[in-house]
Design a protein around this motif. Structure first.
Motif, PDB file in Angstrom:
ATOM      1  N   UNK A  69       0.830  -1.206   0.000  1.00  0.00           N
ATOM      2  CA  UNK A  69       0.000   0.000   0.000  1.00  0.00           C
ATOM      3  C   UNK A  69       0.867   1.260   0.000  1.00  0.00           C
ATOM      4  N   UNK A  70       1.910   1.273   0.822  1.00  0.00           N
ATOM      5  CA  UNK A  70       2.784   2.445   0.894  1.00  0.00           C
ATOM      6  C   UNK A  70       3.468   2.719  -0.446  1.00  0.00           C
ATOM      7  N   UNK A  71       3.658   1.662  -1.238  1.00  0.00           N
ATOM      8  CA  UNK A  71       4.265   1.803  -2.558  1.00  0.00           C
ATOM      9  C   UNK A  71       3.227   2.087  -3.645  1.00  0.00           C
ATOM     10  N   UNK A  72       1.970   2.162  -3.253  1.00  0.00           N
ATOM     11  CA  UNK A  72       0.913   2.463  -4.214  1.00  0.00           C
ATOM     12  C   UNK A  72       0.567   1.311  -5.134  1.00  0.00           C
ATOM     13  N   UNK A  73       0.835   0.082  -4.687  1.00  0.00           N
ATOM     14  CA  UNK A  73       0.542  -1.085  -5.506  1.00  0.00           C
ATOM     15  C   UNK A  73      -0.859  -1.594  -5.203  1.00  0.00           C
ATOM     16  N   UNK A  86      -6.358  -2.223   7.232  1.00  0.00           N
ATOM     17  CA  UNK A  86      -5.758  -1.249   6.323  1.00  0.00           C
ATOM     18  C   UNK A  86      -6.377  -1.241   4.932  1.00  0.00           C
ATOM     19  N   UNK A  87      -7.111  -2.298   4.575  1.00  0.00           N
ATOM     20  CA  UNK A  87      -7.717  -2.341   3.247  1.00  0.00           C
ATOM     21  C   UNK A  87      -9.207  -2.060   3.347  1.00  0.00           C
ATOM     22  N   UNK A  88      -9.653  -1.060   2.601  1.00  0.00           N
ATOM     23  CA  UNK A  88     -11.075  -0.810   2.429  1.00  0.00           C
ATOM     24  C   UNK A  88     -11.437  -1.476   1.104  1.00  0.00           C
ATOM     25  N   UNK A  89     -12.199  -2.561   1.196  1.00  0.00           N
ATOM     26  CA  UNK A  89     -12.477  -3.404   0.035  1.00  0.00           C
ATOM     27  C   UNK A  89     -13.022  -2.596  -1.143  1.00  0.00           C
ATOM     28  N   UNK A  90     -12.336  -2.715  -2.274  1.00  0.00           N
ATOM     29  CA  UNK A  90     -12.749  -2.030  -3.487  1.00  0.00           C
ATOM     30  C   UNK A  90     -12.293  -0.585  -3.581  1.00  0.00           C
ATOM     31  N   UNK A 121      -5.523   4.306  -9.524  1.00  0.00           N
ATOM     32  CA  UNK A 121      -6.333   5.057  -8.552  1.00  0.00           C
ATOM     33  C   UNK A 121      -6.460   4.285  -7.244  1.00  0.00           C
ATOM     34  N   UNK A 122      -6.662   2.984  -7.313  1.00  0.00           N
ATOM     35  CA  UNK A 122      -6.749   2.175  -6.091  1.00  0.00           C
ATOM     36  C   UNK A 122      -5.407   2.176  -5.374  1.00  0.00           C
ATOM     37  N   UNK A 123      -4.318   2.016  -6.123  1.00  0.00           N
ATOM     38  CA  UNK A 123      -2.984   2.052  -5.522  1.00  0.00           C
ATOM     39  C   UNK A 123      -2.698   3.384  -4.859  1.00  0.00           C
ATOM     40  N   UNK A 124      -3.101   4.467  -5.497  1.00  0.00           N
ATOM     41  CA  UNK A 124      -2.877   5.802  -4.925  1.00  0.00           C
ATOM     42  C   UNK A 124      -3.725   6.007  -3.667  1.00  0.00           C
ATOM     43  N   UNK A 125      -4.969   5.538  -3.705  1.00  0.00           N
ATOM     44  CA  UNK A 125      -5.829   5.641  -2.514  1.00  0.00           C
ATOM     45  C   UNK A 125      -5.211   4.868  -1.352  1.00  0.00           C
ATOM     46  N   UNK A 126      -4.659   3.699  -1.644  1.00  0.00           N
ATOM     47  CA  UNK A 126      -4.000   2.905  -0.601  1.00  0.00           C
ATOM     48  C   UNK A 126      -2.786   3.639  -0.057  1.00  0.00           C
ATOM     49  N   UNK A 131      -1.370   3.480   7.123  1.00  0.00           N
ATOM     50  CA  UNK A 131      -0.898   4.090   8.371  1.00  0.00           C
ATOM     51  C   UNK A 131       0.625   4.206   8.379  1.00  0.00           C
ATOM     52  N   UNK A 132       1.110   5.351   8.810  1.00  0.00           N
ATOM     53  CA  UNK A 132       2.547   5.540   8.955  1.00  0.00           C
ATOM     54  C   UNK A 132       2.983   5.002  10.317  1.00  0.00           C
ATOM     55  N   UNK A 133       4.259   4.798  10.473  1.00  0.00           N
ATOM     56  CA  UNK A 133       4.788   4.348  11.758  1.00  0.00           C
ATOM     57  C   UNK A 133       4.434   5.351  12.849  1.00  0.00           C
TER      58      UNK A 133
END
Length: 148
Positions: A69-73, A86-90, A121-126, A131-133
């Motif tokens: 997610x942090x890498x936008x994948x 951490x994942x909001x489905x869809x 767009x999904x990768x960017x939203x992720x 969450x950051x450290x």
């Protein structure tokens, strides 16, 4: 399209052998790579069109998921443990029932059929919502303060 299975295989030689035999039986060996241990996972994830985390056992945190997610994948993960948080489905990825091969394969097919812009767009939203450290530390300290 090539699927790359990355991860330490030490002590799992029998399982990897079963996967190789199944791939041969299904005629997909030319589209499958067993990478084994990968020391530079960020580079591997950035090279991927999609990251799949198909655990069948809950993980307290799910580092692979948050790193993707942090890498936008775009990521598909089992709906248990850390990924649920951490994942909001869809929206920031996709969740599938753990161990449900049919649901996982249907989700993979659906996601890979999406236009590239939608996947970005999904990768960017992720990436924006992961969450950051610092945020996790602040939340942990807030819980401690509530207990005092």
């Amino acid at each position: 399209m090539i699927a790359v299975l990355a991860g330490d295989t030490a002590g799992r030689e029998r399982y990897v052998g079963e996967l190789r035999a199944l791939a041969e039986q299904l005629g997909v060996t030319d589209r499958l790579r067993f990478a084994g241990h990968v020391s530079d996972m960020p580079a591997a994830m950035l090279a991927a069109n999609l990251v799949v985390h198909a655990s069948t056992e809950p993980e307290a945190f799910g580092r692979t998921v948050t790193e993707a997610q942090a890498l936008g994948r775009p990521i598909i993960a089992s709906d248990l443990g850390g990924p649920r948080e951490t994942i909001e489905d869809g929206v920031t990825g996709w969740l599938t029932p753990p161990g449900d091969v049919a649901a996982l394969s249907a989700t993979i097919a659906r996601v890979l059929a999406m236009p590239a812009e939608s996947l970005r767009a999904v990768g960017e939203a992720a990436r924006q919502r992961v969450p950051t450290l610092e945020a996790m530390q602040a939340q942990t300290l807030a819980v401690y303060r509530e207990l005092l």
